[in-house]
Design an enzyme around this catalytic site. Structure first.
Site, PDB file in Angstrom:
ATOM      1  N   HIS A 155       0.806  -1.218   0.000  1.00 33.91           N
ATOM      2  CA  HIS A 155       0.000   0.000   0.000  1.00 33.91           C
ATOM      3  C   HIS A 155       0.842   1.272   0.000  1.00 33.91           C
ATOM      4  O   HIS A 155       0.422   2.288  -0.534  1.00 33.91           O
ATOM      5  CB  HIS A 155      -0.980  -0.024   1.170  1.00 33.91           C
ATOM      6  CG  HIS A 155      -2.051  -1.041   0.965  1.00 33.91           C
ATOM      7  ND1 HIS A 155      -2.912  -0.989  -0.094  1.00 33.91           N
ATOM      8  CD2 HIS A 155      -2.379  -2.146   1.649  1.00 33.91           C
ATOM      9  CE1 HIS A 155      -3.738  -2.010  -0.050  1.00 33.91           C
ATOM     10  NE2 HIS A 155      -3.430  -2.741   1.003  1.00 33.91           N
ATOM     11  N   ARG A 195     -14.632   1.880  -4.607  1.00 30.73           N
ATOM     12  CA  ARG A 195     -14.373   0.970  -3.483  1.00 30.73           C
ATOM     13  C   ARG A 195     -15.209   1.453  -2.305  1.00 30.73           C
ATOM     14  O   ARG A 195     -14.783   2.317  -1.544  1.00 30.73           O
ATOM     15  CB  ARG A 195     -12.878   0.973  -3.132  1.00 30.73           C
ATOM     16  CG  ARG A 195     -11.981   0.349  -4.202  1.00 30.73           C
ATOM     17  CD  ARG A 195     -10.524   0.331  -3.748  1.00 30.73           C
ATOM     18  NE  ARG A 195      -9.687  -0.547  -4.538  1.00 30.73           N
ATOM     19  CZ  ARG A 195      -8.812  -0.141  -5.468  1.00 30.73           C
ATOM     20  NH1 ARG A 195      -8.647   1.144  -5.705  1.00 30.73           N
ATOM     21  NH2 ARG A 195      -8.082  -1.023  -6.125  1.00 30.73           N
ATOM     22  N   ARG A 203     -19.010  -0.902  -6.443  1.00 30.13           N
ATOM     23  CA  ARG A 203     -18.674  -2.269  -6.050  1.00 30.13           C
ATOM     24  C   ARG A 203     -19.231  -2.519  -4.653  1.00 30.13           C
ATOM     25  O   ARG A 203     -19.046  -1.681  -3.763  1.00 30.13           O
ATOM     26  CB  ARG A 203     -17.151  -2.464  -6.053  1.00 30.13           C
ATOM     27  CG  ARG A 203     -16.755  -3.881  -5.670  1.00 30.13           C
ATOM     28  CD  ARG A 203     -15.279  -4.115  -5.841  1.00 30.13           C
ATOM     29  NE  ARG A 203     -14.496  -3.491  -4.788  1.00 30.13           N
ATOM     30  CZ  ARG A 203     -13.171  -3.578  -4.697  1.00 30.13           C
ATOM     31  NH1 ARG A 203     -12.496  -4.251  -5.607  1.00 30.13           N
ATOM     32  NH2 ARG A 203     -12.509  -3.001  -3.712  1.00 30.13           N
ATOM     33  N   ASP A 209      -5.688  -8.731  -7.385  1.00 30.65           N
ATOM     34  CA  ASP A 209      -5.987 -10.016  -6.754  1.00 30.65           C
ATOM     35  C   ASP A 209      -5.774 -11.183  -7.707  1.00 30.65           C
ATOM     36  O   ASP A 209      -5.283 -12.234  -7.306  1.00 30.65           O
ATOM     37  CB  ASP A 209      -7.432 -10.022  -6.227  1.00 30.65           C
ATOM     38  CG  ASP A 209      -7.512  -9.389  -4.843  1.00 30.65           C
ATOM     39  OD1 ASP A 209      -6.653  -9.715  -4.000  1.00 30.65           O
ATOM     40  OD2 ASP A 209      -8.403  -8.559  -4.606  1.00 30.65           O
ATOM     41  N   CYS A 257      -9.602  -3.098 -13.951  1.00 28.80           N
ATOM     42  CA  CYS A 257      -9.537  -2.008 -12.966  1.00 28.80           C
ATOM     43  C   CYS A 257      -8.415  -2.215 -11.951  1.00 28.80           C
ATOM     44  O   CYS A 257      -8.297  -1.470 -10.995  1.00 28.80           O
ATOM     45  CB  CYS A 257     -10.880  -1.828 -12.260  1.00 28.80           C
ATOM     46  SG  CYS A 257     -11.356  -3.246 -11.263  1.00 28.80           S
TER      47      CYS A 257
HETATM   48  C1  PEP Z   1      -8.028  -5.831  -7.776  1.00 27.44           C
HETATM   49  O1  PEP Z   1      -7.998  -6.828  -7.062  1.00 27.44           O
HETATM   50  O2  PEP Z   1      -7.348  -5.700  -8.823  1.00 27.44           O
HETATM   51  C2  PEP Z   1      -8.903  -4.701  -7.419  1.00 27.44           C
HETATM   52  C3  PEP Z   1      -9.072  -3.674  -8.246  1.00 27.44           C
HETATM   53  O3  PEP Z   1      -9.475  -4.752  -6.187  1.00 27.44           O
HETATM   54  P1  PEP Z   1      -8.730  -4.260  -4.826  1.00 27.44           P
HETATM   55  O4  PEP Z   1      -7.385  -3.714  -5.210  1.00 27.44           O
HETATM   56  O5  PEP Z   1      -9.642  -3.276  -4.219  1.00 27.44           O
HETATM   57  O6  PEP Z   1      -8.641  -5.565  -4.079  1.00 27.44           O
HETATM   58 MG    MG Z   2      -9.428  -7.036  -5.453  1.00 22.64          MG
END
Ligand code: PEP
Ligand code: MG
Length: 817
Positions: free
Chosen positions: A442, A549, A585, A705, A751
């Protein structure tokens, strides 16, 4: 009655909503009498916290000459009120009383007494006895015997837990424990049974740290006070949840084993400048004579209040931009500012004739030394937190710059906390080079959002680069050139200038559509985590909001937002997006993002556990409320509802069923512009895309992910960062599978962070992706990258990439030479 007016009342609470409601209740009792009740509560409408400066203002506003009674809720509310008292001028301070009464009962009786013209002493006495009625009614004998200050004895409750957090009770879990221990009217003490330690107050971060609780240690808890049972239950539940800390935390600054393949470009861009070490620079302590103790203490109090406010703002910002887990490090910093041991030490030194600056720096140094002497290396490292916060207060007292490092140049560090990343100023920091770190962590996401080029995994040798040596950094390729010769320096300078020109062209055309050279429109949307982001997205040229988000509305608060609150926020985002489509989402928590109001059992593998749609389907009221809010907004603006972490068709059917019910509940049928889709983050979902496509309008591929699941590489674990490479042909095959499965039935966007990688634009278009969604600062460059793509050539290149041997081979194919 006093000739100068009625006694005023001030409510100091962590929660603004609570304070307002309590005042509403009290005002009911006094039937509109002109009583002054002011509040100093919360850092804003939704962020919990207390602030001495706010309290000073509230006291000043409540004062009508007859004195002011201040009622406080828990823990730091009391400390902040004490600090505020020190900040008042002597005249006003003389007629202010901090009253130990329970907040609600105390306020009600105090309001009645004050409205009746009672003197300040009478109001305080009334408030202090406010619990008598309830105690007499319920259970006179035991209740009367228990007080928070009662010595340990027959009334106390006991419990125990084993700490399983990898680093024991280090700063973050200890901070959560302190928060929990201070929340109620109870005295909570703990001891390390495994080392047979002394008992210490669980409300003191520094005391807890001295217990040296490591993973596997058994801790005993002793609780007394009127809310002992509740407090004990909450402490034990918190321990069972591993103090809300993911158990997969990477080792601190550990040398990664075996998998590291050299520096990794983590945040795109070019930067060149003198190397700056992120080590703290010592602050010179001036040898000034102390004034009287009250003046010196006021100096400390004022500096602490300022630093508390600054940390609070940074926390809010980081929670929004990065995540609640990282933001929680600021709780530990805030608690240090409240630490009774630290403050008592400073006060004692000032009372003995020391100056504010000397007393503070000596006490902080002594506390840091206590940490340094601990056997556990992780706890030893917490000395840095103490020093960092201590220095912040010192600088505030000395009026020097708040930044702890000179960051004009290329910042070199072992790793950065999100806190440190959050504080960097893009205009000063040419680039960041981290010896360790992960491109998916992060702190790096934050650097990318700020547009600061960064390279991670440069290795420990980077820490030996001499201060001031010129370093050139390519945050895209991961190249780090130390002390480049003149010709290289010139060439790099030319690249920096060319990039700046490209960026300026991109910015000028940001609002125009992104069209490939052969005429295909690729919509470029924005990923949002707040209403402010929506405004930034429109200013940055977003065609739509591709990922909202919604977690930002749910994290770090003690209760879920209701349908009305959610509707209002989604509506505000829609208004800010000015009629553009918004993709909402549903809640994606669990994994590394626990909800405070929904304690969930500890999981050995939280990323493979109850997160995303799995959690929402287990707590249907949460999902039903959220879908109802989304359904309402969908009647006013084009809305896409998106479900996260879907693995099976059954999950999709269940979620869609609840959405249908929510739509029916609006009584207005199905909005024409509503679209329903899902994230593709689980490899099986990518492979089953054809089956899913019959039931959705769109897929949005979450490459963050999808990469970690496809390559079995934790996105937060630096030791496997090089394996979790989004250019891996295996991942590209999953993207291709999604596009092929969707063909003709559902649209496909990306995304995840991969969408913002300029090198990936052609690859994604070539694989069949039709839209991209990126953080607002990346919109202009993403559109510009699309404009350079010829979609027919891109399709050929994408097919070649699918049969490449490795991620680096893919990169080379895309950018030969
Ligand atoms: C992802 O997993 O690519 C995504 C956009 O969701 P997050 O980063 O919020 O887990
Ligand atoms: Mg994700």
């Amino acid at each position: 009655m006093s000739a100068t007016g009625l006694v005023g009342l001030v409510i100091v609470s962590h929660s603004r909503a609570l304070a307002r409601a309590a005042v509403g209740l009290a005002q009911e009792m006094v039937h509109g009498k002109q009583l002054k009740i002011t509040i100093a509560a919360g850092l804003d409408d939704t962020t919990f916290g207390t602030d001495a400066t706010q309290i000073v203002e509230a006291i000043t506003a409540a004062d009508q000459g007859a004195g002011v009674v201040v009622l406080m809720d828990l823990g730091s509310a009391v400390l902040s009120a004490e600090l505020a008292l020190d900040l008042l001028d002597d005249e006003l301070r003389g007629r202010v009383v901090l009253c130990p009464a329970p907040l609600v009962e105390g306020l009600v009786v105090a309001a009645v007494a004050a409205a009746g013209g009672a003197t300040i002493d009478e109001v305080v006495a009334e408030a202090a006895g406010a619990l008598a009625g309830k105690i007499g009614h319920l259970d006179p004998a035991p209740a009367a015997a228990v007080s928070a200050d009662a010595p340990a004895g027959a009334d106390e409750l006991t419990g125990q837990f084993v700490v399983t957090n990898p680093h024991g009770l280090h700063a973050r879990p200890a901070a959560r424990l302190v928060q929990e221990a201070r929340k109620r009217d109870a005295r909570v003490s703990i001891r390390n049974r495994s080392t047979d330690s002394e008992w210490v107050a669980a409300g003191s971060l520094s005391k807890i740290a001295t217990l040296g609780v490591r993973s596997g240690h058994e801790v005993e808890v002793r609780v007394s006070g009127s809310q002992a049972a509740e407090a004990l239950d909450h402490v034990l539940a918190l321990a069972a949840r591993h103090f809300d800390e993911p158990l997969t935390e990477p080792p601190v600054a550990a040398e990664p084993v075996g998998t590291r393949q050299g520096p990794i470009g983590a945040a795109p861009g070019l930067g060149i400048g003198p190397a700056r070490s992120a080590r703290l620079r010592p602050i010179a302590i001036p040898d000034t004579a102390a004034e009287d103790p009250a003046t010196e203490w006021r100096r400390v109090s004022k500096a602490i209040a300022g630093v508390r406010r600054a940390i609070g703002q940074l926390r809010t910002h980081t929670a929004r931009e990065v995540g609640e887990t990282e933001a929680s490090i600021f709780d530990a910093h805030q608690l240090l500012l409240d630490d009774t041991e630290l403050l008592d030490g400073v006060r004692a030194r000032i009372d003995a004739g020391g100056s504010a600056v000397a007393a503070w720096s000596q006490t902080v140094a002594a506390l840091a030394a206590e940490f340094t002497a601990l056997p556990d290396p992780y706890l030893r490292a917490r000395a840095e937190d103490v020093t960092a916060v201590g220095d912040q207060v010192l600088r505030a007292m000395l009026g020097s710059a708040t930044s702890t490092v000179d960051t004009t140049g290329v910042l070199i560090a072992a790793d950065l906390t999100p806190a440190e990343a959050a504080e960097l100023v893009p205009e000063q920091v040419a680039a960041v080079v981290l010896a360790f770190g992960s491109p998916h962590a992060h702190n790096v996401i934050l650097l990318r959002a700020k547009g600061i080029p960064a390279v991670v995994g440069a290795g420990p040798a980077a820490l030996h680069i001499a201060e001031g040596t010129v370093v050139a950094v390519d945050g895209t390729s991961g190249e780090v050139i130390v002390d480049p010769p003149d010709d290289l320096r010139r060439r790099f300078g030319d690249r920096v200038a060319a990039l700046a020109r490209r960026q300026s062209t991109a910015r000028a055309r940001a609002a125009e559509p992104a069209i490939t050279t052969d005429g295909r429109v690729v919509r470029v949307g924005a990923n949002l985590g707040s209403v402010d982001d929506a405004r930034a997205a429109v200013a940055a040229g977003a065609d739509f909001a591709g990922l909202i988000r919604t977690e930002f509305l749910f994290l770090g608060r003690p209760d879920a937002p209701d349908v009305e609150e959610q509707t209002a926020v989604y509506r505000k985002i829609a208004e800010s997006m000015d009629g553009r489509r918004i993709t909402l989402r549903t809640l994606d928590v669990g994994g590394d993002k626990p909800l405070e109001f929904l304690p969930t059992p500890a999981e050995a593998n939280p990323f493979l556990g109850v997160r995303g749609i799995r959690l929402s389907l287990q707590h249907r009221q949460l999902l039903t409320d959220q879908l109802l809010a989304m359904a309402r907004v969908a009647h006013q603006t084009p809305v896409s509802v998106m479900f996260p972490m879907v693995s099976t068709l059954d999950e999709l059917f269940a979620a869609r069923g609840l959405l249908d019910e929510a739509l029916a509940a609006t009584g207005r049928g199905r909005p024409q512009d509503l679209q329903v889709g899902m994230m593709v983050e689980v490899p099986a979902a990518a492979l089953k895309a054809a089956a899913f496509a019959r039931h959705v309008d769109f897929f949005s591929i979450g490459t963050n992910d999808l990469t970690q699941y496809a390559l079995a590489a934790d996105r937060n674990n630096e030791a496997v960062a090089a394996i979790g490479d989004t250019f891996d042909p295996g991942l590209l095959a999953l993207i291709r599978s999604t596009c092929q499965g969707a063909a003709g039935q559902a649209s496909v966007s990306v995304c995840g962070e991969f969408a913002a990688d300029e090198r990936a634009a052609g690859l994604l278009v070539g694989l069949g992706v039709e839209a991209l969604s990126v953080s607002p600062p990346a919109i202009a460059s993403t559109k510009e990258a699309v404009r350079a793509v010829d979609s027919r050539n891109a399709a050929v290149a994408a097919t070649a990439a699918l049969s490449a041997d490795s991620a680096s081979a893919v990169r080379e194919q895309l950018n030969p030479g």
